[in-house]
Motif scaffolding. Sequence first.
Motif, PDB file in Angstrom:
ATOM      1  N   HIS A  68     -21.443  87.975  29.393  1.00 16.47           N
ATOM      2  CA  HIS A  68     -20.047  87.818  29.812  1.00 16.47           C
ATOM      3  C   HIS A  68     -19.842  88.573  31.129  1.00 16.47           C
ATOM      4  O   HIS A  68     -20.432  89.629  31.339  1.00 16.47           O
ATOM      5  CB  HIS A  68     -19.114  88.358  28.724  1.00 16.47           C
ATOM      6  CG  HIS A  68     -17.694  87.994  28.993  1.00 16.47           C
ATOM      7  ND1 HIS A  68     -16.914  88.697  29.877  1.00 16.47           N
ATOM      8  CD2 HIS A  68     -16.944  86.965  28.540  1.00 16.47           C
ATOM      9  CE1 HIS A  68     -15.723  88.118  29.945  1.00 16.47           C
ATOM     10  NE2 HIS A  68     -15.717  87.063  29.139  1.00 16.47           N
TER      11      HIS A  68
ATOM     12  N   GLU B 128     -17.595  90.428  32.149  1.00 16.91           N
ATOM     13  CA  GLU B 128     -17.159  91.822  32.005  1.00 16.91           C
ATOM     14  C   GLU B 128     -18.357  92.724  31.705  1.00 16.91           C
ATOM     15  O   GLU B 128     -18.410  93.867  32.166  1.00 16.91           O
ATOM     16  CB  GLU B 128     -16.088  91.916  30.900  1.00 16.91           C
ATOM     17  CG  GLU B 128     -14.772  91.312  31.388  1.00 16.91           C
ATOM     18  CD  GLU B 128     -13.917  90.663  30.308  1.00 16.91           C
ATOM     19  OE1 GLU B 128     -14.105  90.961  29.117  1.00 16.91           O
ATOM     20  OE2 GLU B 128     -13.054  89.848  30.673  1.00 16.91           O
TER      21      GLU B 128
ATOM     22  N   ILE C  73     -10.797  84.263  34.814  1.00 21.83           N
ATOM     23  CA  ILE C  73     -10.759  84.975  33.530  1.00 21.83           C
ATOM     24  C   ILE C  73      -9.599  85.952  33.480  1.00 21.83           C
ATOM     25  O   ILE C  73      -9.512  86.863  34.298  1.00 21.83           O
ATOM     26  CB  ILE C  73     -12.095  85.726  33.277  1.00 21.83           C
ATOM     27  CG1 ILE C  73     -13.240  84.723  33.140  1.00 21.83           C
ATOM     28  CG2 ILE C  73     -11.992  86.594  32.025  1.00 21.83           C
ATOM     29  CD1 ILE C  73     -14.594  85.353  32.946  1.00 21.83           C
TER      30      ILE C  73
ATOM     31  N   SER D 126      -8.800  81.410  31.339  1.00 18.59           N
ATOM     32  CA  SER D 126      -7.383  81.028  31.224  1.00 18.59           C
ATOM     33  C   SER D 126      -7.177  79.652  30.597  1.00 18.59           C
ATOM     34  O   SER D 126      -6.286  78.907  31.000  1.00 18.59           O
ATOM     35  CB  SER D 126      -6.688  81.132  32.591  1.00 18.59           C
ATOM     36  OG  SER D 126      -6.757  82.449  33.078  1.00 18.59           O
ATOM     37  N   CYS D 127      -8.021  79.338  29.645  1.00 17.65           N
ATOM     38  CA  CYS D 127      -7.852  78.091  28.896  1.00 17.65           C
ATOM     39  C   CYS D 127      -6.785  78.330  27.835  1.00 17.65           C
ATOM     40  O   CYS D 127      -6.790  79.351  27.158  1.00 17.65           O
ATOM     41  CB  CYS D 127      -9.188  77.717  28.261  1.00 17.65           C
ATOM     42  SG  CYS D 127      -9.160  76.106  27.480  1.00 17.65           S
TER      43      CYS D 127
ATOM     44  N   GLY E 262     -10.459  83.582  25.697  1.00 20.19           N
ATOM     45  CA  GLY E 262     -10.165  85.007  25.564  1.00 20.19           C
ATOM     46  C   GLY E 262      -8.764  85.213  25.011  1.00 20.19           C
ATOM     47  O   GLY E 262      -8.529  85.110  23.810  1.00 20.19           O
TER      48      GLY E 262
HETATM   49  P1  PGA Z   1      -9.411  84.303  29.133  1.00 17.79           P
HETATM   50  O1  PGA Z   1     -10.878  84.889  28.929  1.00 17.79           O
HETATM   51  O2  PGA Z   1      -9.313  83.064  28.281  1.00 17.79           O
HETATM   52  O3  PGA Z   1      -8.481  85.382  28.676  1.00 17.79           O
HETATM   53  O4  PGA Z   1      -9.269  83.987  30.594  1.00 17.79           O
HETATM   54  C1  PGA Z   1     -11.988  84.042  28.783  1.00 17.79           C
HETATM   55  C2  PGA Z   1     -13.238  84.870  28.587  1.00 17.79           C
HETATM   56  O5  PGA Z   1     -13.332  85.940  29.192  1.00 17.79           O
HETATM   57  O6  PGA Z   1     -14.135  84.497  27.805  1.00 17.79           O
END
Ligand code: PGA
Length: 251
Positions: free
Chosen positions: A96, A98, A173, A214-215, A235
Amino acid sequence: MRQNIVAGNWKMNKTLREGVELAKELQNALQAEKPNCRVIIGTPFIHLSEVCKIVDPELIGVSAQNCAHHESGAYTGEVSAEMVKSTGAGYVILGHSERRAYYHEDNAMLKTKTDLALKNGLTPIFCIGEVLEEREANKHFEIVKSQIEESLFHLSADDFKKIVIAYEPVWAIGTGKTATPEQAQEMHAFIRKTLAGKYGQEVANEISILYGGSCKPSNARELFANPDVDGGLIGGASLKADDFRGIIAAF
Ligand code: PGA
């Protein structure tokens, strides 16, 4: 043919009690709704064992969000792939953005993690994606290609077929800035072409490639409608049962 998948990534959210509550809520709701896709929830390590007792594995798969790049031993604070597997979880999110950004995970380390996950019978949900500067410099295809090549292309075709890919443009994200359906399809088609170049079209066609960033219920349908977008890694919107169900219902 490849599976459509909606996978949640809870990140570092929810106490044990809150996580158990959410898993129960999803189990009850989805049992009635009968989703048209594979549903997976990616919980913190401490939730895995309890959540696995609650959900029907045929209905909801359970995933860790990381595993160690060592098999076992004196690595204080780490959790191995074998330990993840022993909770009943079937999946592990690897690479990921992050983890890459804050914990310095590079392609070589992720290669080792992938091998350990596969060795222990876990399905890796392998994340790739470019940062904004890379896209603006028109380097996004090159970056994504090298992430795949350096971490995954040592695998045999049989092992590669066990991988789920998640394309997550880092600029999308948690920002509310979703990739357009055209941007997602363009990159997913490129990823599939890259896989076909190495393993052949037949193998490439079997790999699920998820979109993440941001889905939400309001944009999932138009993203998932693309021929090479086989679902999403979710997320923020996976933290509320209603939002997550809204995305699942896009299939
Ligand atoms: P998000 O995160 O849907 O909050 O943008 C997605 C992810 O990091 O897997």
